[in-house]
Write an enzyme that holds these catalytic residues in place. Structure first.
Site, PDB file in Angstrom:
ATOM      1  N   GLU A   1     -10.673   5.540   4.798  1.00 51.87           N
ATOM      2  CA  GLU A   1     -10.428   6.360   5.778  1.00 51.87           C
ATOM      3  C   GLU A   1     -11.618   6.398   6.840  1.00 51.87           C
ATOM      4  OE1 GLU A   1      -7.443   7.395   6.564  1.00 51.87           O
ATOM      5  OE2 GLU A   1      -6.542   6.792   4.247  1.00 51.87           O
TER       6      GLU A   1
ATOM      7  N   TRP B   1      -4.750   1.109  10.692  1.00 55.64           N
ATOM      8  CA  TRP B   1      -5.017   1.234   9.197  1.00 55.64           C
ATOM      9  C   TRP B   1      -4.598  -0.326   8.840  1.00 55.64           C
ATOM     10  CZ3 TRP B   1      -7.422   3.322   5.704  1.00 55.64           C
ATOM     11  CH2 TRP B   1      -6.907   3.248   4.337  1.00 55.64           C
TER      12      TRP B   1
ATOM     13  N   TYR C   1       0.908  -1.117  -0.157  1.00 59.62           N
ATOM     14  CA  TYR C   1      -0.143   0.128  -0.058  1.00 59.62           C
ATOM     15  C   TYR C   1       0.898   1.248  -0.035  1.00 59.62           C
ATOM     16  CZ  TYR C   1      -3.287   3.583   1.528  1.00 59.62           C
ATOM     17  OH  TYR C   1      -4.140   4.546   1.767  1.00 59.62           O
TER      18      TYR C   1
END
Length: 194
Positions: free
Chosen positions: A43, A51, A21
């Protein structure tokens, strides 16, 4: 396994999803409406969580939210009970409803001839903001620009788009370059944006 590349400190991990990522998406200017909607939705899901948790569930999110096609997602409200019963995703009713509401706003913009891409990038004059942070600790949780964007997005009808969520989204979508200056991607992204 780790490579010899110098990455942002948060991406120095054995988690391959996190490294990929960082290396291939985070901080690269994104101009695709569907992808921008996906990043915003992720998000929103990440708020208050790690995350890594979101990345580990990303493929399940893509399945549940029809590959983040906002034209389809805007009609998902009748499927709320199934989404809330889906153990593969984060089952937060407020966040799920926010994603559906945001899809409606983006679809409405599109029907009026404004792309989500144009709407977002107009806030930064179509050019990524270049920061020069040496370490992750220096990076703020939000900025004045993010606060302004958050305010405008709320007025436009977006949900769950507070200044912290918006700043994380700006980082992910490349509206700001918050790669640490020692990261192998910092100069590349700064150069490409120049």
């Amino acid at each position: 396994m780790k490579s010899d590349l110098i990455r942002c400190s948060w991406a120095n991990t054995d988690n391959e999803l996190m490294r990929n990522y960082h290396d291939n998406e985070w901080g690269r200017p994104c101009h695709d409406d569907q992808k921008l909607f996906e990043l915003l939705s992720l998000e929103i899901m990440q708020a208050g969580l790690s995350w890594q948790t979101v990345l580990n569930k990303r493929s399940a999110f893509k399945d549940a939210f029809v590959d983040f096609d906002y034209l389809k997602v805007q009609s998902l409200e009748p499927q709320l009970p199934q989404l809330l019963a889906n153990a593969q995703i984060i089952r937060n009713k407020r966040k799920i409803l926010a994603i559906i509401a945001n899809a409606k706003v983006i679809a409405s913009m599109a029907s009026q001839g404004t792309t989500f891409n144009h709407y977002l990038w107009s806030f930064v004059n179509q050019t990524p903001i270049q920061h020069h942070y040496r370490s992750h600790e220096e990076i703020p949780s939000t900025t004045e620009v993010a606060k302004q964007i958050s305010k405008q997005m709320k007025l436009a009808g977006f949900k769950f788009t507070g200044p912290v969520v918006i700043y994380s989204f700006m980082q992910a979508a490349g509206l700001v370059n918050d790669h640490e200056t020692g990261c192998f991607l910092y100069q590349k992204i700064a150069h490409d944006a120049g």
